[in-house]
Design a protein around this motif. Structure first.
Motif, mmCIF file in Angstrom:
data_model
loop_
_atom_site.group_PDB
_atom_site.id
_atom_site.type_symbol
_atom_site.label_atom_id
_atom_site.label_comp_id
_atom_site.label_asym_id
_atom_site.label_seq_id
_atom_site.Cartn_x
_atom_site.Cartn_y
_atom_site.Cartn_z
ATOM 1 N N THR A 269 -1.268 -63.828 0.655
ATOM 2 C CA THR A 269 0.109 -63.433 0.826
ATOM 3 C C THR A 269 0.962 -64.566 1.565
ATOM 4 O OG1 THR A 269 -0.630 -62.777 3.446
ATOM 5 C CG2 THR A 269 -0.504 -61.037 1.462
ATOM 6 N N CYS A 270 2.219 -64.468 1.287
ATOM 7 C CA CYS A 270 3.196 -65.770 1.806
ATOM 8 C C CYS A 270 3.326 -65.403 3.195
ATOM 9 C CB CYS A 270 4.298 -65.622 1.061
ATOM 10 S SG CYS A 270 5.509 -63.968 1.362
ATOM 11 N N HIS B 68 5.787 -64.285 4.889
ATOM 12 C CA HIS B 68 6.293 -63.078 4.880
ATOM 13 C C HIS B 68 5.472 -61.621 4.761
ATOM 14 C CE1 HIS B 68 9.685 -66.002 4.220
ATOM 15 N NE2 HIS B 68 10.240 -65.348 5.300
ATOM 16 N N GLY B 69 4.250 -61.939 4.215
ATOM 17 C CA GLY B 69 3.230 -60.860 4.035
ATOM 18 C C GLY B 69 3.339 -60.330 2.642
ATOM 19 N N GLU B 70 4.048 -60.930 1.703
ATOM 20 C CA GLU B 70 4.279 -60.418 0.491
ATOM 21 C C GLU B 70 3.056 -61.234 -0.491
ATOM 22 O OE1 GLU B 70 6.306 -58.125 -0.768
ATOM 23 O OE2 GLU B 70 7.528 -58.097 1.092
ATOM 24 N N PRO B 71 2.678 -60.552 -1.369
ATOM 25 C CA PRO B 71 1.733 -60.917 -2.487
ATOM 26 C C PRO B 71 2.203 -62.198 -3.195
ATOM 27 C CG PRO B 71 1.962 -58.634 -2.709
ATOM 28 C CD PRO B 71 3.245 -58.780 -1.868
ATOM 29 N N CYS C 148 0.981 -62.367 -9.203
ATOM 30 C CA CYS C 148 1.148 -60.995 -10.006
ATOM 31 C C CYS C 148 0.356 -61.120 -11.255
ATOM 32 C CB CYS C 148 2.912 -60.967 -10.435
ATOM 33 S SG CYS C 148 3.405 -59.895 -11.156
ATOM 34 N N GLN D 51 11.880 -56.299 -13.496
ATOM 35 C CA GLN D 51 11.289 -57.000 -12.406
ATOM 36 C C GLN D 51 11.344 -58.495 -12.857
ATOM 37 O OE1 GLN D 51 7.105 -55.783 -11.612
ATOM 38 N NE2 GLN D 51 7.738 -55.782 -9.552
ATOM 39 N N LEU E 12 9.205 -63.011 -6.037
ATOM 40 C CA LEU E 12 8.157 -62.521 -5.508
ATOM 41 C C LEU E 12 8.330 -61.982 -4.112
ATOM 42 C CD1 LEU E 12 6.924 -63.846 -8.298
ATOM 43 C CD2 LEU E 12 4.780 -63.886 -6.889
ATOM 44 N N CYS E 13 9.006 -62.860 -3.318
ATOM 45 C CA CYS E 13 9.041 -62.823 -1.868
ATOM 46 C C CYS E 13 10.629 -63.092 -1.715
ATOM 47 C CB CYS E 13 8.439 -63.597 -1.024
ATOM 48 S SG CYS E 13 8.775 -63.486 0.868
ATOM 49 N N CYS F 153 11.056 -65.923 1.113
ATOM 50 C CA CYS F 153 10.653 -67.341 0.629
ATOM 51 C C CYS F 153 11.806 -68.025 -0.286
ATOM 52 C CB CYS F 153 9.383 -67.397 -0.003
ATOM 53 S SG CYS F 153 7.843 -67.094 1.113
ATOM 54 N N ASP G 222 18.857 -57.090 -1.758
ATOM 55 C CA ASP G 222 17.960 -57.512 -2.890
ATOM 56 C C ASP G 222 18.617 -58.972 -3.219
ATOM 57 O OD1 ASP G 222 20.396 -57.175 -4.227
ATOM 58 O OD2 ASP G 222 19.895 -55.374 -5.398
#
Length: 537
Positions: free
Chosen positions: A181-182, A184-187, A190, A200, A205-206, A209, A397
């Motif tokens: 994860t980054c 910020h806690g995002e994967p 993908c 998408q 992805l984040c 970031c 977003d």
């Protein structure tokens, strides 16, 4: 040779046809009443002819005033008419909007003009010498750098017959990245194989970031980056001429001064395309021309010592070397570095494989000349302090953060250097003299920072849009009567935009579609008959 074009149906047949169409459920009753009332009126044919110049337009301009026919020889007014005497007491004019999402009919006309502008620069015609078809030309694509990882669709090896209908199996989106994860806690990975219409695609992805500020600044100054890149291409070719002993050309300016200029110049036609991640990239046609010492504006072939094999490396070299360091900003005192991305594609056209031809390239650029930000999912008019809150959100977003970055970086500030310098290759120049060099970002927040034209060209590349419009207007004035010896002088005032009601819009647009279909069938019949004559010979 006589060609029988399909004639428009009579007024009675049109009324019956429209009445049958409007009998379908789901259409407004008010529109039905307007259509039937207008179509059943005795002056319906005159109204259709009156609205013909704006037929098909989504929001025509309504004008009021006086139309006078003047004798050009004596200046005497031959006849005069006020718009109150015309149907609807107004004069209709097409809006002329180039955006397909706003007005498909006017965008169709603009795309046709754009095709002619690009195509004439490749093959000649309409005042451009046919010899340009033998000039070296490359088709280059300049992309933006990465501002953060986004979902994308990557096909390493295409097996499809058409990229527009590609059904090849893509690779995993970001399957080769290190799992985890980054910050910020995002994967950070993908493994999805995205379809071409996956919403998408282009999304980070984040969001935390992703550098939204850098992207809108890049969009804002991409035009300056392109200008300096073209200058670098021409400098590279000029240096080649010196090394190869190709003499410079002696020119005499209008003031009598003598200048020695490189014997080769680069003429371009460029279109900007907005990617799904909301960053622009440029598709550019670069054509090598020579310089005529007796007529500097003439389009002549380049010297024999400079070929397409020299143009391709010149484009790659300039794309790698040119960068722009932007002025200071309170949010980033060191400024931003504006440079091209790693994907710079330079290809020749009219090669043996036939993938890139004059017609295909011209059609491709003309198509994107009518596009804007629709591919990103955002489409709005210019934003103001009253409407910015509906679109901008620093915690929203991807698009909301980009618009917020435009508004935030373009805010009034007096901490930035008033004469911020931009450096390129050790040289300095002023980008802007305003207290905040990024103030224009607010003006172009609805365009996600990009404020340039979507289709531009060099002055000597081809014909102009103005020439094409003037030619079309002259043809229309003389289409019915080629003996006209008067000039129409109009004094008109804007009174509104759009049709008076939905029924009028339906009738005018339907008649316009019928006329376009009739012309299309006529062109196909002429082409088919010419083919038959050629085959028989």
């Amino acid at each position: 040779m006589v060609l029988r074009l399909p004639s428009l149906p009579s007024r009675k047949e049109r009324v019956l046809s429209i009445a049958l169409d409007l009998s379908r459920p789901g259409l407004a009753a008010g529109r039905n009443a307007h259509v039937l009332h207008r179509a059943a009126a005795p002056e319906f044919s005159g109204w259709l002819e009156h609205t013909r110049p704006a037929g098909g337009c989504a929001r025509p301009i309504r004008l009021t005033g006086t139309l006078a026919a003047v004798d050009p020889g004596t200046g005497r007014i031959v006849s005069e008419q006020h718009t109150d005497e015309l149907p609807d007491r107004t004069l209709y004019k097409a809006c002329g909007n180039r955006r397909e999402s706003h007005c498909p009919d006017c965008a169709w006309v603009y795309a046709g003009d754009a095709y002619q502008v690009v195509h004439c620069g490749l093959t000649g015609g309409k005042g451009v010498p046919a010899s340009v078809g033998r000039h070296p030309v490359v088709f280059a694509t300049f992309t933006a750098p990465s501002f953060g990882a986004v979902h994308h669709r990557n096909v390493r090896r295409h097996t499809c017959s058409s990229r527009q209908r590609c059904d090849c199996r893509p690779d995993p989106c970001h399957g080769r990245r290190i799992a985890g994860t980054c910050q910020h806690g995002e994967p950070a990975v993908c493994f999805a194989r995205h379809d071409a219409d996956d919403p998408q695609l282009g999304q980070p992805l984040c969001l935390g970031c992703y550098d939204h500020g850098h992207q809108v600044v890049w969009n804002y100054l991409s035009g300056e980056l392109w200008r300096r890149t073209k200058q670098a291409i021409e400098r590279h070719l000029a240096a080649l001429c010196r090394r190869r002993g190709i003499p410079f050309v002696r020119l005499v300016t209008a003031t009598g001064k003598i200048r020695w200029v490189p014997p080769v110049r680069v003429s371009h036609g460029k279109v900007a395309e907005m990617q799904r991640r909301a960053a622009v990239h440029f598709h550019v046609l670069l054509r090598l021309d020579g310089v005529d010492p007796d007529d500097p504006d003439a389009i002549v072939p380049p010297p024999a010592g400079i070929t397409i094999d020299d143009l391709e490396p010149a484009v790659h070299t300039a794309a790698r070397q040119i960068t722009v360091t932007t002025p200071r900003h309170p949010d980033r005192l060191e400024g931003w570095v504006i440079a091209w991305g790693e994907q710079v594609d330079v290809r020749r056209i009219n090669t043996a494989d036939g993938e890139l031809t004059d017609d295909r390239v011209a059609a491709y650029l003309a198509k994107y000349a009518t596009k804007s930000t629709e591919v990103t999912g955002h489409c709005s008019t210019r934003l103001t302090a009253a409407t910015i809150g509906d679109y901008a959100d620093p915690e929203g977003d991807h698009l909301a953060r980009l618009i917020d970055a435009c508004w935030r970086l373009g805010r009034p500030t007096h901490n930035a250097t008033a004469s911020g310098a931009a450096t390129t290759g050790g040289r300095q120049g002023h980008l802007d003299a305003e207290p905040n060099p990024y103030a224009g970002l607010r003006r172009w927040a609805h365009m996600l920072g990009f404020g340039g034209h979507f289709l531009t060209k060099a002055r000597r590349y081809s014909v102009t849009f103005g020439l094409l419009r003037d030619t079309r207007a002259t043809y229309r004035r003389t289409e019915d009567d080629d003996t006209t010896d008067t000039v129409t002088v109009a004094i008109l005032t804007y009174i509104g935009a759009g049709w008076l009601n939905d029924g009028d819009a339906l009738l005018a647009n339907t008649a316009a579609r019928q006329r376009r279909e009739s012309r299309r069938i006529g062109r196909e019949e002429l082409a088919h008959e010419a083919w038959l004559i050629g085959a028989a010979a």
